[in-house]
Write an enzyme that holds these catalytic residues in place. Structure first.
Site, PDB file in Angstrom:
ATOM      1  N   TYR A 440       0.885  -7.571  -2.732  1.00  0.00           N
ATOM      2  CA  TYR A 440      -0.122  -7.822  -2.162  1.00  0.00           C
ATOM      3  C   TYR A 440      -0.116  -6.226  -1.090  1.00  0.00           C
ATOM      4  O   TYR A 440       0.646  -5.597  -1.040  1.00  0.00           O
ATOM      5  CB  TYR A 440       0.743  -9.294  -1.315  1.00  0.00           C
ATOM      6  CG  TYR A 440       1.358  -9.182  -0.554  1.00  0.00           C
ATOM      7  CD1 TYR A 440       2.018  -8.187  -0.081  1.00  0.00           C
ATOM      8  CD2 TYR A 440       1.814 -10.698   0.375  1.00  0.00           C
ATOM      9  CE1 TYR A 440       3.151  -8.493   0.613  1.00  0.00           C
ATOM     10  CE2 TYR A 440       2.427 -10.954   0.751  1.00  0.00           C
ATOM     11  CZ  TYR A 440       3.375  -9.445   1.297  1.00  0.00           C
ATOM     12  OH  TYR A 440       5.020 -10.393   1.732  1.00  0.00           O
ATOM     13  N   GLU A 441      -1.030  -6.303  -0.242  1.00  0.00           N
ATOM     14  CA  GLU A 441      -1.611  -5.261   0.722  1.00  0.00           C
ATOM     15  C   GLU A 441      -2.055  -4.029  -0.609  1.00  0.00           C
ATOM     16  O   GLU A 441      -1.855  -2.849  -0.343  1.00  0.00           O
ATOM     17  CB  GLU A 441      -0.463  -4.671   1.277  1.00  0.00           C
ATOM     18  CG  GLU A 441       0.179  -5.905   2.074  1.00  0.00           C
ATOM     19  CD  GLU A 441      -1.443  -6.360   3.258  1.00  0.00           C
ATOM     20  OE1 GLU A 441      -2.754  -5.691   3.270  1.00  0.00           O
ATOM     21  OE2 GLU A 441      -1.629  -8.072   3.333  1.00  0.00           O
ATOM     22  N   GLY A 442      -2.200  -4.282  -1.785  1.00  0.00           N
ATOM     23  CA  GLY A 442      -2.129  -3.683  -2.974  1.00  0.00           C
ATOM     24  C   GLY A 442      -1.396  -3.151  -3.710  1.00  0.00           C
ATOM     25  O   GLY A 442      -1.003  -2.442  -3.803  1.00  0.00           O
TER      26      GLY A 442
END
Length: 598
Positions: A440-442
């Site tokens: 997550y978050e890229g």
């Protein structure tokens, strides 16, 4: 049962001896962060982590979150009580400006204590962590009215925050999003659509939840150029600023996940919910990236945090578990076997985790300090230089520390053998929890592409050239110091490999972009090795200086730092040559197979 002890002494050593925090007393908030104050805050944070958050970590994983029939979410037993104690301690607002109810202390201090909280209970700490990211976005892009309406309660922790990006058909490619926003006569918008994977999307620990939602205003351009950001509260505020009518936003389902079961990862349905534009129309990504970048640093910290607690449990088990005899002779003559800790391969495993974790802690705090300088310094050149390094380091810190965090949780689990695979010792939870931080978050492949595709060439390569010079100057300044020559020699070799890999991209990636894509992850890890190696060289210098000054009770602590620094240089830094070789292999073989051949 698992154990956890916050590494306070290590944190204070990095802040005081390695980073010399007192040198930054000219920055706002730093004068209040005296040595005694920092020690007191770290000690109190350790108590909260160990005595409040950690006791409900395992049970929270086992129980998970529950969606009620009315679409609200119930968190695991004990979570609300633990969160209440956390927020009452003022931890959410530690680094937030005082005008909004925060304490205005350095972000680097917030980062230091955040590690303890995340190690103790990653799932629970995500609720205030997401709130802090939403606070950052509103601070930068919100109107004065929005700041006044939302920030004090969010800083207090009475209200929490989220960010809503991903949709069922689009993850990283936000240009595909379909959530729409219809303007209303009163200046608000009607928000309709569905978001997925929304951490802390609904829960029972706060009076209101402030969702930051990406959507496309009717008639806006396609792609990322037409995305706007909206504040969509769970409860619409009344004229007096208190939560009123339930908004048209609800939790449609809780995702069934591999880990972080104590955090409610929700499918969020927006049914003509009332939303308020934050920032300018069609500039939503600019506002969201304030939150995203803060979140990426926080996720990197999660990778470090999970590695730390997994390491502590593995080391404790290795000291106690009797298994086999030492290759060099009996070490436990009164027992039928020696403890695991005597075996070289067990030590290799533990030393690898220890070296990465302690070096990674310095890397994280060093980067957080750059954020403080970038946002608080009165010197424009100093702000720019710090912001350059912060931007460069963000994808490296997120990608490398979360990759390593998962690897090291698995390595720590391996120390337990079969006992690591069953739930009794808690190691399974650390492996499962660590896995999401790589995604997550890229996802980390995106972080590597961001590094190679954007960050390297930004401002004519100003950031990377400045960092290469800083590390090179350190090596040159200390190479004639016989106590540091070993460290500078290995660091310089790693730096040479990094510079060679960078030059290869410059010569081979412009005409053939696939070369950059194929080598990006190796380059990210090569950069991470050199940066953490730089941290270890700085740690070694601080340790030698401390010993020369008369370390007293700290002598063993400092000597152990030097041993660990030597291990990193001997056993881990040589990987830079492997990473460089892979980069220089290019993309031809990687891209040669037809799609049907996979």
């Amino acid at each position: 049962m698992p154990i956890y002890k916050a590494p306070v002494n290590d944190t204070l050593f990095i802040l005081n001896d390695v980073l010399a925090l007192e040198r930054y007393n000219n920055l706002p908030g730093f004068a209040d962060a005296t040595g005694d104050m920092v020690e007191a805050i770290a000690g109190e944070a350790a108590k909260v982590a160990e005595e409040v958050l950690f006791p409900v970590n395992l049970s929270g994983d086992q129980e998970g979150c529950t969606r009620n029939d009315d679409a609200t979410v119930k968190t695991p037993k004990g979570f609300k009580q633990a969160y209440d104690l956390y927020r009452q301690g003022g931890w959410i607002g530690l680094a937030v400006p005082e005008e909004f109810g925060g304490q205005g202390l350095p972000y680097v201090l917030h980062t230091a204590v955040g590690e303890y909280m995340s190690s103790a209970n990653m799932a629970l700490t995500m609720y205030p962590g997401l709130t802090q990211g939403a606070i950052a976005a509103i601070l930068v892009h919100g109107s004065d009215e929005q700041k006044a309406a939302y920030l004090p309660k969010m800083v207090e922790g009475t209200w929490t925050g989220t960010m809503n990006l991903t949709e069922p058909h689009c993850g990283t490619d936000l240009g595909l999003l379909r959530t729409k926003a219809v303007p209303q006569a009163d200046g608000s918008y009607r928000i309709s659509g569905q978001k997925i994977f929304i951490s802390a999307g609904d829960h029972d620990m706060s009076e209101n939840i402030v969702h930051l939602v990406l959507a496309r205003i009717e008639g806006a351009p396609e792609g990322t150029k037409g995305i706007s950001l909206f504040i969509v509260p769970k409860f619409i505020l009344k004229d007096d600023g208190t939560p009123g009518t339930k908004n048209g936003v609800s939790c449609g389902a809780i995702e069934h996940k591999m880990g972080i079961h104590g955090n409610a990862t929700c499918v969020m349905n927006y049914d003509e919910a009332t939303g308020f534009l934050i920032g300018a129309e069609n500039k939503g990504l600019n506002a969201m990236f304030v939150m995203m970048n803060e979140a990426r640093l926080g996720v990197g910290l999660q990778g470090l945090s999970i590695a730390e607690i997994a390491y502590q449990n593995a080391a404790n088990y290795a000291r106690e578990r009797l298994q086999g005899r030492s290759l060099s002779g009996v070490k436990n003559p009164n027992g039928k076997a020696d403890p695991l800790i005597v075996h070289p391969d067990i030590r290799r495993t533990l030393m690898t985790i220890k070296a990465w974790t302690e070096g990674g802690r310095a890397f994280t705090l060093w980067t957080a300090l750059k954020s403080d300088i970038a946002h608080r310094s009165a010197d424009e050149k100093e702000r720019q230089a710090a912001d350059d390094i912060l931007g460069l380091m963000t994808p490296i810190l997120k990608g490398v520390l979360t990759d390593k965090g998962f690897d090291h949780a698995v390595m720590a689990q391996q120390v337990f053998g079969g006992h690591g695979y069953i739930e009794e010792h808690g190691m399974s939870q650390y492996v499962r929890d660590a896995r999401i931080a790589m995604i997550y978050e890229g996802a980390n492949g995106i972080q590597a592409l961001d590094l190679v595709g954007r960050k390297l060439g930004m401002n004519g390569g100003r950031a990377v050239m400045a960092l290469f010079k800083e590390i090179g100057d350190f090596c040159e300044e200390n190479r004639n110091d016989e106590k540091l020559a070993f460290f500078t020699k290995h660091l310089k070799k790693g730096l040479n490999d990094l510079q060679a890999g960078t030059m290869w991209f410059m010569q081979n990636a412009m005409a053939k972009p696939d070369n950059a894509g194929a080598g990006s992850t190796d380059y990210m890890h090569l950069f991470g090795l050199v940066t953490v190696g730089y941290m270890w060289a700085k740690i070694a210098k601080a340790a030698e200086d401390g010993l020369a000054a008369g370390a007293g009770e700290r002598a063993d602590f400092l000597k152990n730092k030097l041993i660990t620094a030597k291990f990193f240089m001997e056993r881990l830094m040589p990987e830079t040559a492997l990473r460089k070789t892979r980069i220089e292999a290019g993309a031809d073989t990687t891209m040669e197979l037809a799609a049907e051949a996979f």
